[in-house]
Design an enzyme around this catalytic site. Sequence first.
Site, PDB file in Angstrom:
ATOM      1  N   GLU A 282       0.829  -1.205   0.000  1.00 18.70           N
ATOM      2  CA  GLU A 282       0.000   0.000   0.000  1.00 18.70           C
ATOM      3  C   GLU A 282       0.867   1.260   0.000  1.00 18.70           C
ATOM      4  OE1 GLU A 282      -4.275  -0.794   1.844  1.00 18.70           O
ATOM      5  OE2 GLU A 282      -3.041   0.401   3.190  1.00 18.70           O
ATOM      6  N   GLU A 285       2.259   1.823  -3.398  1.00 22.41           N
ATOM      7  CA  GLU A 285       1.249   2.389  -4.295  1.00 22.41           C
ATOM      8  C   GLU A 285       1.024   3.871  -3.968  1.00 22.41           C
ATOM      9  OE1 GLU A 285      -2.350   0.029  -4.344  1.00 22.41           O
ATOM     10  OE2 GLU A 285      -3.399   1.524  -5.568  1.00 22.41           O
ATOM     11  N   SER A 322      -6.880   1.508  -2.800  1.00 24.84           N
ATOM     12  CA  SER A 322      -5.653   0.809  -3.162  1.00 24.84           C
ATOM     13  C   SER A 322      -6.036  -0.564  -3.711  1.00 24.84           C
ATOM     14  CB  SER A 322      -4.805   0.647  -1.902  1.00 24.84           C
ATOM     15  OG  SER A 322      -3.889  -0.397  -2.069  1.00 24.84           O
ATOM     16  N   LYS A 361     -15.428 -10.472   6.972  1.00 19.82           N
ATOM     17  CA  LYS A 361     -14.247 -11.244   6.551  1.00 19.82           C
ATOM     18  C   LYS A 361     -14.665 -12.616   6.010  1.00 19.82           C
ATOM     19  CE  LYS A 361     -10.806  -8.492   7.234  1.00 19.82           C
ATOM     20  NZ  LYS A 361      -9.982  -8.093   6.101  1.00 19.82           N
ATOM     21  N   GLU A 364     -15.614 -11.744   2.582  1.00 20.78           N
ATOM     22  CA  GLU A 364     -14.413 -11.405   1.791  1.00 20.78           C
ATOM     23  C   GLU A 364     -13.705 -12.684   1.323  1.00 20.78           C
ATOM     24  OE1 GLU A 364     -10.829  -8.318   2.456  1.00 20.78           O
ATOM     25  OE2 GLU A 364     -10.719 -10.010   3.827  1.00 20.78           O
ATOM     26  N   GLU A 369     -13.022 -13.347  -6.999  1.00 25.48           N
ATOM     27  CA  GLU A 369     -11.930 -12.653  -7.703  1.00 25.48           C
ATOM     28  C   GLU A 369     -10.764 -12.337  -6.776  1.00 25.48           C
ATOM     29  OE1 GLU A 369     -14.476 -11.126  -6.491  1.00 25.48           O
ATOM     30  OE2 GLU A 369     -13.483  -9.513  -5.408  1.00 25.48           O
TER      31      GLU A 369
END
Length: 574
Positions: A282, A285, A322, A361, A364, A369
Amino acid sequence: MPKVYINGNEFEASENDTVLTAVQKFGGYIPTLCYMNLKDVNIENKPSSCRVCMVEIEGRRTLAPACTTPVFEGIKIKTHSRMAVEARRTAVQLLLSDHPQDCLKCPKNGDCELQKIAAELHVVNNPYFGKTANYDQDISAAIIRDPNKCIMCRRCETMCNDFQTVGVLSAIDRGFGAVVKPSFDLPLEETTCTFCGQCAAVCPTGALVERSYIDEVWKELENEEKHVVVQTAPAVRVALAEEFGYEPGTISTGKMVGVLKLMGFDKVFDTNFGADLTIMEEATEFKERLENEGFLPMLTSCCPGWVKFIEHQFPNLLEMPSSAKSPQQMFGAIAKSYYAQKNNIDPKNITVVSIMPCLAKKYEAAREEINASPEYRDVDYVLTTRELAKMIKEAGINFKAVPEREYDSPLGESTGAAAIFGRTGGVAEAALRTAYEWITGSELKAVEFEQLHGYESIRVAEVELNGKKLRVGVAYGLGNARKLLEDVQSGKIELHLIEIMACPGGCVGGGGQPYHHGDLNVIKKRIDALNVVDKSKIIRKSHENPSIVRLYNEYLEKPGSEKSHQLLHTHYME
Ligand code: HC0
Ligand code: SF4
């Protein structure tokens, strides 16, 4: 200051007190079910619908609900007159009249507020018992909704509508058939629900609970062909002990590791390792976006509730987050690649279990993907802090007596920066500790960015990097995130970096943590404890984690490399 008389005792209340708050202030107790007051986040729910807080007020012909009756000079309150107690008992009997009588099989057994109050009021029979409701359950990857157990307290609705501004839940139908559900009776998975779990965190009954994977995890632990590793999120270590009678904010890292080893996990690792890794990606980025006029502000992307919220509510802003995956997912991807290779284990035989403070979570980990490989998931099962506590109790492990142990190497090593991920402002602070050194080329001596500490739900701080002022926004609660993003969109406020967490105080207030029962001081104590964990670490910057440095040297090459992108980054869905 009105003088009030509580069961004949004179006290001085304040002008804003209701009968309930005045009685609580002076050490009294009146049961409540629908009432909820989360003062620090300005959330109040008092529809006065459950009627279990009825009290007698001298001179009045009828009983009054304590939660909505203001005090006045000379008010004489009887909290437990026979008439009041009988009325409460009747209210509970009526709530139970169509409630499933399956308490022993209910996931909320032992934590249910209706059950607790029924016991306190000696509800041993029910003359009103009638026909039980018969709605279908709604089962998603993260939440089980059982409308049969809804008592129309409306707490979930308040959290979803007022705190999160998602607006998925509301009362539908009328009269006896009224129940809280998503509109058109859609399953949660087909709505804009973020799976933040804040509805489940405040539901007094078993109407909204986490989808449990306890049985699946026990099965994996018994399967000798499987190498089962577990990772523990930053916020779990400062809350788990509450389930075993310790004070909120007790740090139980060593005991938790000891317990997990006793439960049979092959390796006990740390999501905090994944958090340090997230910072590497992160911060890289962020530096690139800053230096090459990339899209700013950059949004942190590790809260899956927040990610789903922005996907639904601000699809035009999907360039902002991000692309780095969350620490949970990065950990899973590394466990099934680098760790598998290093230890010569077929990744298909590795089971990754996460212990998280969070219900989102679970969702998630199930997003297709997000996985680094098409053949297996990064993370196989996600358990909440509460589920872990249940497993420890089920296994008969004496939490208090278990000796403290250390995490396994190498995916168990972490820094102070990773610890603060679990509290509001922590991810931004951890990113800045690294970005500062990378951008300025000089050592950050005072490691803490005090501006990013605090409990308020929206904060903006200014940080100086190489003479350039960077503005950092922090918000928790999706309603506050919405406000911040709207201000950014309208140009009212200019920011470079934004951290959003869906839950009160960040992950420490997650929907899978031990129930706080409306007391947000519990969450503040967990925040303070994470700051103590940070301070106790010798290494407090993610890029100085020796295991992370080794991981890049041996495997990933450098942050932002092709390999890093393949394993550690994702994309978002409109
Ligand atoms: Fe969190 Fe996380 S800090 S989201 O709140 O980033 O759940 O505790 O595990 O993944 O590390 C939750 C907590 C995590 C992740 C980390 C982040
Ligand atoms: Fe609303 Fe969050 Fe519950 Fe979904 S999980 S219904 S978004 S409070």
